[in-house]
Design a protein around this motif. Sequence first.
Motif: not given
Length: 738
Positions: A610-624
């Motif tokens: 839950r704390t990592e939902i807003a963490e990451g960058g473009a790679l994480e966004a692409g995977i989602r």
Amino acid sequence: MKAETPNSSQGKSRYEAGPEADTPKLPHLAEYAVDAWQRSILYADVMRQRGNQYETHRAERVPNVLNFPSEVVISGKDLPRPVNYWLVRIVPPHDKPADHMKRPFVVIDPRAGHGPGIGGFKVDSEIGVVIDAGHPCYFIGFLPDPIEGQTIEDVMHAEAAFLEKVIELHPCPEGKPAVIGNCQAGWQILMTAAMRPELFGPIIVAGAPLSYWAGWRGRDPMRYTAGLLGGSWLTAMTSDMGAGRFDGAWLVQNFENLNPANTLWNKQHHLYANIDTEAPRYLDFEKYWGGYVYLNDVEMQYIVDNLFIGNRLSIAELRTSDGSRIDLRNIRSPIVVFCSYGDNITPPPQALGWITDLYGDDEDVLTHDQTIIYATHDSVGHLGIFVSGAVSRKEHHKFTTNIDLIDVLPAGIYRATIAEPAQKDGAVPLDNFELSIEPADVARVRDIVQPDPESDRRFNAVAQLSKINLGLYRQFLQPWVRHTYTPQAAQWLQAMHPLRLSYEWWSDQNPLSSHIADTATKVRKQRVAIDDDNPFLQMQEIGSQAITQALDHWRDARDSAYERAFEWIYDSPWMRIITGQTGSDEPAHAGPCTAPDHDALIQQKITELRTEIAEGGALEAGIRALIYIHRFCSSIDERRANLLLELHQPDCHRGFDMASFRDTVRRQANIMRLDEKAAIASLPQLLARDNPACIREIADGVARMRDFGPLSTAEESSLSQMLGIFDHAVTSHALKLP
């Protein structure tokens, strides 16, 4: 003289006609009589070669049927706990060098009566597929004789040491070694992986029996054998009669007894009927089939008591000598289970039953962070899973070439299928096969396994009776047997085993063999062609089919009698009393327990996610984004799924940190499972952390889904939604520029 080959173009002659083509044709009976006599001589000569081959193979220092050059890396004899295993590196051919940027593969053969090498038996094999794909390849084999006192646990430690060496030689950024375990090597390597999970990349177990109580009523009666024999006391006595060694020829004979039609007739008749073309293939296989090996008494007793009869591996009841529990749920690597409906040694229930034994539902699989992929074949037999060229060119090829995709699959159960495109003429190119992976669940596996609590209670009674009978044998008979069977007597008994005698009685050591060899040479020079439409040849085939059907009917009647006898014995009230089963409603065994802190760890992971939902960058966004689009797919083909790898970097197959990327994919999948709405809503926040060029590159990768065929309406809508978010992120960056 070169052997003649079938001539199908004219439909007349069974073989290419030589100089005798102009010879006037004899009457059908005379023609068939000459042909049958010639085939008999040639058949006898092939059997003579079989005996010679057996003697030569047995005299080798390291007998094996490995068809690839290799060099020894580690001998198990040199380990702190010595074993008769060894690790070798497969030397690739000059025109197919190994790419050391790719993860290594390790192939392990079963020690189940035969010698090693079946995984590299021919060019179209598991090892051959790995070499073709450019991966470094290693092989774990064994010697015919075990080290005195070695145990199954010693072999597990040896396998761990071998993998440590492979990792040392290949500190590969693409990930830990992929391991292939055939048949009994499958359960053995899974036990090692449960003990040392950090050493393993993806694990492929082919035809591996893991849940021995499982099976379908009316089929595959091998699981009843121990119950009908009263348990494992006979295993102990056989080992004692071997002076502390269990003869693997008995395991091979059990295999042959399953299909008497093939053992007693079909295999030999097929050679006789096709003697001009079949001899090389027959001799190659017989070299493997006659390479019998031994196991220590403690090894074989452990296998029979704990796996065959106790079924303790699939319910996490096994423990090592230091008290550690061997729990397959500890394995963190993806597990590919490959089995076949045509396998009478390891039918699908025995290959997949451990899943339903260990996991109550899908949530249980997810909370243990396990990835399990199963694939089934419709018809191939047990040995065909490892030996068949068609299986190697299709299933094993696709598993190998998509090993990185398999490695990054999120936790869950999946079903793998391989589609064969329509092809009018010629063979289908390997690259035209397409691997599809569809989400499955415990319920679908349960439909295959068909667990039967009543059957489990019977097998539990077998396990209890086995303990009683084994104790009685050790108390009253074992001292006498051990005193009677000295090492010299044991060697004589092993030499007189019927399977060994079938090879030894007819070879160049037989005085009559030289006459057959000379006659066979003359026959090959004067081979007479015979027409396919010869009525006596057709009668021969009809007779052969009748013999096969009779033996099959006898097998079916025998198997049915075995099953009825087993059920009658272990359903009887007196057997329930003897084995302590007083209540019919009590389960055969309790479900496997979980670690005391398991629930607490799950809650901790959920909080972290839950704390990592807003963490990451473009790679994480692409995977989602890809996971979001794929949520409507019933299955994902390999081209779409490999987009996950391509998002990481354009040349994603060249030396990036697979372990880190795998962790990222699995973490993002868990976030999407936990709270899909929040995960998608936070995409702009993730994209804001990267530059426009990186965002465009990821967006272009996501958009490539359209290159692999038309999308469904829901998929197209989701794709457009995701691309809109990415475009808006690029625009927002532009607006921020001065």
